[in-house]
Design a protein around this motif. Structure first.
Motif, PDB file in Angstrom:
ATOM      1  N   PRO A 226       0.829  -1.213   0.000  1.00 56.27           N
ATOM      2  CA  PRO A 226       0.000   0.000   0.000  1.00 56.27           C
ATOM      3  C   PRO A 226       0.863   1.263   0.000  1.00 56.27           C
ATOM      4  O   PRO A 226       1.975   1.274   0.536  1.00 56.27           O
ATOM      5  CB  PRO A 226      -0.803  -0.121   1.298  1.00 56.27           C
ATOM      6  N   LEU A 227       0.335   2.313  -0.590  1.00 53.91           N
ATOM      7  CA  LEU A 227       1.075   3.568  -0.732  1.00 53.91           C
ATOM      8  C   LEU A 227       1.691   4.030   0.577  1.00 53.91           C
ATOM      9  O   LEU A 227       2.852   4.465   0.614  1.00 53.91           O
ATOM     10  CB  LEU A 227       0.153   4.652  -1.287  1.00 53.91           C
ATOM     11  N   ALA A 228       0.957   3.945   1.668  1.00 53.62           N
ATOM     12  CA  ALA A 228       1.450   4.453   2.950  1.00 53.62           C
ATOM     13  C   ALA A 228       2.697   3.728   3.426  1.00 53.62           C
ATOM     14  O   ALA A 228       3.416   4.231   4.295  1.00 53.62           O
ATOM     15  CB  ALA A 228       0.357   4.344   4.014  1.00 53.62           C
ATOM     16  N   GLY A 229       2.990   2.563   2.872  1.00 54.20           N
ATOM     17  CA  GLY A 229       4.170   1.811   3.271  1.00 54.20           C
ATOM     18  C   GLY A 229       5.409   2.101   2.455  1.00 54.20           C
ATOM     19  O   GLY A 229       6.472   1.516   2.717  1.00 54.20           O
ATOM     20  N   ILE A 230       5.309   3.012   1.472  1.00 53.90           N
ATOM     21  CA  ILE A 230       6.441   3.252   0.571  1.00 53.90           C
ATOM     22  C   ILE A 230       7.068   4.619   0.878  1.00 53.90           C
ATOM     23  O   ILE A 230       7.143   5.512   0.038  1.00 53.90           O
ATOM     24  CB  ILE A 230       6.004   3.144  -0.907  1.00 53.90           C
ATOM     25  N   LYS A 244      -4.093  11.824   6.585  1.00 57.83           N
ATOM     26  CA  LYS A 244      -4.395  12.115   5.181  1.00 57.83           C
ATOM     27  C   LYS A 244      -3.728  11.097   4.260  1.00 57.83           C
ATOM     28  O   LYS A 244      -4.345  10.607   3.304  1.00 57.83           O
ATOM     29  CB  LYS A 244      -3.920  13.523   4.819  1.00 57.83           C
ATOM     30  N   LEU A 245      -2.454  10.781   4.537  1.00 55.38           N
ATOM     31  CA  LEU A 245      -1.749   9.796   3.719  1.00 55.38           C
ATOM     32  C   LEU A 245      -2.414   8.428   3.827  1.00 55.38           C
ATOM     33  O   LEU A 245      -2.604   7.733   2.817  1.00 55.38           O
ATOM     34  CB  LEU A 245      -0.286   9.700   4.137  1.00 55.38           C
ATOM     35  N   ASP A 251      -7.952   4.653   0.054  1.00 53.81           N
ATOM     36  CA  ASP A 251      -8.852   4.926  -1.080  1.00 53.81           C
ATOM     37  C   ASP A 251      -8.310   4.311  -2.364  1.00 53.81           C
ATOM     38  O   ASP A 251      -9.077   3.790  -3.194  1.00 53.81           O
ATOM     39  CB  ASP A 251      -9.033   6.430  -1.261  1.00 53.81           C
ATOM     40  N   ILE A 252      -7.002   4.378  -2.556  1.00 51.51           N
ATOM     41  CA  ILE A 252      -6.384   3.789  -3.751  1.00 51.51           C
ATOM     42  C   ILE A 252      -6.603   2.278  -3.758  1.00 51.51           C
ATOM     43  O   ILE A 252      -6.973   1.681  -4.783  1.00 51.51           O
ATOM     44  CB  ILE A 252      -4.885   4.131  -3.795  1.00 51.51           C
ATOM     45  N   ASP A 253      -6.404   1.635  -2.619  1.00 47.59           N
ATOM     46  CA  ASP A 253      -6.600   0.182  -2.541  1.00 47.59           C
ATOM     47  C   ASP A 253      -8.069  -0.189  -2.731  1.00 47.59           C
ATOM     48  O   ASP A 253      -8.384  -1.190  -3.387  1.00 47.59           O
ATOM     49  CB  ASP A 253      -6.097  -0.333  -1.197  1.00 47.59           C
ATOM     50  N   ALA A 254      -8.951   0.622  -2.170  1.00 48.55           N
ATOM     51  CA  ALA A 254     -10.383   0.341  -2.313  1.00 48.55           C
ATOM     52  C   ALA A 254     -10.822   0.445  -3.774  1.00 48.55           C
ATOM     53  O   ALA A 254     -11.638  -0.348  -4.256  1.00 48.55           O
ATOM     54  CB  ALA A 254     -11.195   1.292  -1.443  1.00 48.55           C
ATOM     55  N   ARG A 349      -5.507   8.128  -9.849  1.00 51.30           N
ATOM     56  CA  ARG A 349      -5.976   9.435 -10.374  1.00 51.30           C
ATOM     57  C   ARG A 349      -6.714   9.261 -11.707  1.00 51.30           C
ATOM     58  O   ARG A 349      -6.478   9.981 -12.675  1.00 51.30           O
ATOM     59  CB  ARG A 349      -4.805  10.400 -10.530  1.00 51.30           C
ATOM     60  N   GLY A 350      -7.621   8.272 -11.732  1.00 47.68           N
ATOM     61  CA  GLY A 350      -8.379   8.043 -12.958  1.00 47.68           C
ATOM     62  C   GLY A 350      -7.507   7.590 -14.106  1.00 47.68           C
ATOM     63  O   GLY A 350      -7.723   8.004 -15.248  1.00 47.68           O
TER      64      GLY A 350
END
Length: 378
Positions: A226-230, A244-245, A251-254, A349-350
């Motif tokens: 997940p993004l928060a881990g990078i 926020k992060l 949200d990205i994973d969902a 981002r779409g």
């Protein structure tokens, strides 16, 4: 003198000039202590990121203009002209992304989207026979180079991204720094007959990021982080920014909506997934070769491995895809073969936020050459 030795000489000259232009305080940050292979430098040199976190080294902001020029001269020695333009464009896109997000993103620093937060660090002493290297990185950029015995022996991991992946220019034109990296792969997957497409397309939805992420080495069973881990630190000092992060990451994973079974389907395995090059027809093999060129030709011509990818080598390259194949939809692909791993995703981002990485699973960071050097000299 062959190209790898000449480029190593150019790198050593540029690195020496850059380090020589710095103050003592700047040099303490910019120059990794000890040889490039000692325990501390070895561990730090293998830390790499593609998020807007601390990549380690001296930032553009912390340098005077002449020092910045010397830094970019060193960066340029490790890139082709096209590679350098792509990196410079990616850095400039931070200003575009800041506007897209409304000039509010912070993360753990004063400005979250910042073209001055790109970091350069030299490991070891440039020139001579002892191993030395350099790393340059920031948001959507990670370049890693190692020189041993006066020869450039490693240029991976090599990461390039773009956010926005597509943005408007005057007259209706589009700025797409990684356009061919995306379009050639889509053209290839859409050219496959049904029986090969069934083998190449692993899933009809894409993962949220590329699978091996920023791991120092790739291993059987690696799955998306997940993004928060990078990020360099586990969490931000500011709890609000950390929240926020985490929400962004969640949200990205969902949005990817991946189940554990989906993750297992696309996880990294030593046995390549997808369709092998020897099953492709002539035009498809030409597309595969051109696609490889969008990764290999990031480095100077003399060290690009593309010329070695003859018919026999292409036979062993596997191509896998996840997600829809229509333009504008979130998607992912992977190229894998002997000493080759390429990953691409454009999902966030779409489907306007692209990542691409070229790795050597057996020898990223020149680990194979360093092992031989240690055995012979230590």
């Amino acid at each position: 003198m062959d190209a790898r030795h000449q480029i190593a000489l150019d790198m050593a000259e540029a690195a020496t000039a850059w380090l020589g232009s710095l103050t003592d305080d700047q040099r303490a940050v910019a120059h990794g202590s000890g040889p490039a292979y000692d325990e501390g430098a070895y561990a730090e040199r293998r830390r790499w990121f593609y998020t807007p976190t601390d990549h380690g080294g001296l930032t553009v902001h912390e340098q005077r203009p002449a020092q910045q020029r010397a830094a970019m001269r060193l960066v340029a020695t490790g890139l082709s002209m096209a590679g350098y333009v792509t990196i410079a464009t990616t850095m400039g896109l931070e200003n575009v992304l800041d506007r897209v997000e409304g000039f509010v993103t912070r993360f753990d620093r004063e400005r979250g989207r910042d073209p001055g937060m790109y970091y350069l660090r030299v490991f070891g002493e440039p020139g001579g026979e002892a191993p030395w290297g350099w790393r340059f990185g920031g948001h959507h950029v990670s370049l890693n180079n190692l020189v041993v015995g006066g020869e450039l022996v490693s240029t991976t991991p090599c990461f390039m991204g773009a956010d926005p992946a597509s943005s408007p220019l005057l007259g209706g034109a589009l700025n797409r720094p990684l356009a061919r990296v995306e379009d050639l792969a889509r053209e290839l997957v859409r050219s496959l007959p049904p029986e090969l497409a069934a083998r190449a397309v692993l899933l009809d939805k894409a993962p949220s990021d590329f699978v091996t992420a920023n791991r120092s080495s790739v291993s059987e069973g690696d799955q998306v982080i997940p993004l928060a881990g990078i990020w360099r630190d586990e969490r931000f000092p500011d709890d609000t920014e950390q929240a926020k992060l985490q929400k962004l990451s969640d949200d990205i994973d969902a949005a990817a909506a991946y189940t554990p079974e989906d993750h297992r389907t696309v996880e990294y395995t030593h046995a390549p997934k997808g369709v092998a090059g020897h099953l492709l027809d002539r035009s498809q093999r030409e597309l595969l070769h051109a696609l490889l060129g969008t990764y290999f030709d990031r480095v100077p011509e003399g060290v690009s491995p593309l010329p070695s990818y003859d018919a026999a080598a292409l036979d062993d390259v596997h191509f896998a895809w996840a997600g829809p194949t229509e333009p504008g939809e979130p998607h992912y692909y992977r190229l894998q073969g002997p000493r080759l791993l390429v990953e691409w995703d454009n999902t966030q981002r779409g489907a306007n936020h692209a990542h691409s990485v070229w790795r050597d699973p057996e020898a990223d960071f020149g680990l194979d050459v360093l092992a031989r050097h240690r055995a012979q000299h230590h």
